[in-house]
Design a protein around this motif. Structure first.
Motif, short mmCIF file in Angstrom:
data_model
loop_
_atom_site.label_atom_id
_atom_site.label_comp_id
_atom_site.label_asym_id
_atom_site.label_seq_id
_atom_site.Cartn_x
_atom_site.Cartn_y
_atom_site.Cartn_z
N GLU A 118 11.99 -2.65 -14.42
CA GLU A 118 10.91 -3.51 -14.13
C GLU A 118 10.22 -3.23 -12.89
O GLU A 118 9.13 -3.18 -12.63
N TYR A 119 11.29 -3.60 -11.82
CA TYR A 119 10.89 -3.37 -10.42
C TYR A 119 10.22 -2.08 -10.21
O TYR A 119 9.33 -1.80 -9.46
N LEU A 120 10.80 -1.11 -10.58
CA LEU A 120 10.48 0.12 -10.47
C LEU A 120 9.12 0.58 -10.99
O LEU A 120 8.13 1.15 -10.54
N GLU A 121 9.01 0.20 -12.20
CA GLU A 121 7.78 0.36 -12.98
C GLU A 121 6.63 -0.45 -12.13
O GLU A 121 5.56 0.27 -12.15
N LYS A 122 6.92 -1.67 -11.76
CA LYS A 122 5.89 -2.32 -11.00
C LYS A 122 5.39 -1.66 -9.74
O LYS A 122 4.45 -1.62 -9.46
N LEU A 123 6.66 -1.05 -9.05
CA LEU A 123 6.39 -0.37 -7.86
C LEU A 123 5.43 0.93 -8.09
O LEU A 123 4.46 1.44 -7.23
N LEU A 124 5.24 1.58 -9.14
CA LEU A 124 4.71 2.70 -9.48
C LEU A 124 3.30 2.24 -10.03
O LEU A 124 2.45 3.00 -9.81
N LYS A 125 3.09 1.36 -10.39
CA LYS A 125 1.69 0.66 -10.76
C LYS A 125 0.79 0.52 -9.53
O LYS A 125 -0.23 0.64 -9.59
N GLU A 126 1.83 -0.14 -8.65
CA GLU A 126 1.02 -0.52 -7.30
C GLU A 126 0.30 0.68 -6.74
O GLU A 126 -0.26 0.58 -5.87
N LYS A 127 0.86 1.93 -7.03
CA LYS A 127 0.56 3.00 -6.28
C LYS A 127 -0.74 3.68 -6.77
O LYS A 127 -1.55 3.79 -7.77
#
Length: 127
Positions: A118-127
């Motif tokens: 979930e954290y990695l997906e969140k980071l990818l969406k922020e980019k």
């Protein structure tokens, strides 16, 4: 019929003690400064001279008397008495199911992986 008892086979006793101490012939030979073949011959001998027996006893961490008096029956009785007298029977038994603990740890590991994803997906969406 003779009433004299057969002398104990000191070589076999040394061999058995060495095995119980999880020591190979090579290790005993090296500690005694002799070849493995010499140790094998010694272990096949019914008698051993006192000086060599003292050296062997020292390497095995025993007294000469302990080697001479060694018997497998005594060792078995010793360990049976330890278990029977409760040295290993302390009454401290598991009050939980170990399998439940494994499942609990596995579930925690799965949850940690989900959180990481979930954290990695969140980071990818922020980019």
């Amino acid at each position: 019929m003779s009433t004299t008892t057969k002398p104990s086979h000191i070589g076999r006793k040394i061999s058995r003690i060495r095995e119980l101490k999880d020591m190979k012939q090579e290790a005993l030979a090296q500690a005694l400064g002799m070849s493995q073949q010499s140790v094998s011959a010694m272990e096949n001998s019914e008698t051993i001279d006192d000086e060599k027996l003292k050296e062997v006893a020292k390497v095995l961490g025993m007294t000469v008397e302990a080697i001479k008096n060694f018997s497998e029956e005594a060792v078995i009785n010793y360990f049976n008495n330890i278990y029977d007298n409760g040295v290993f029977n302390t009454g401290n038994y598991c009050n939980f199911n170990p399998l439940d603990k494994v499942v609990e740890l596995y579930e925690r590991l799965v949850q940690a992986e989900k959180d990481k994803n979930e954290y990695l997906e969140k980071l990818l969406k922020e980019k």
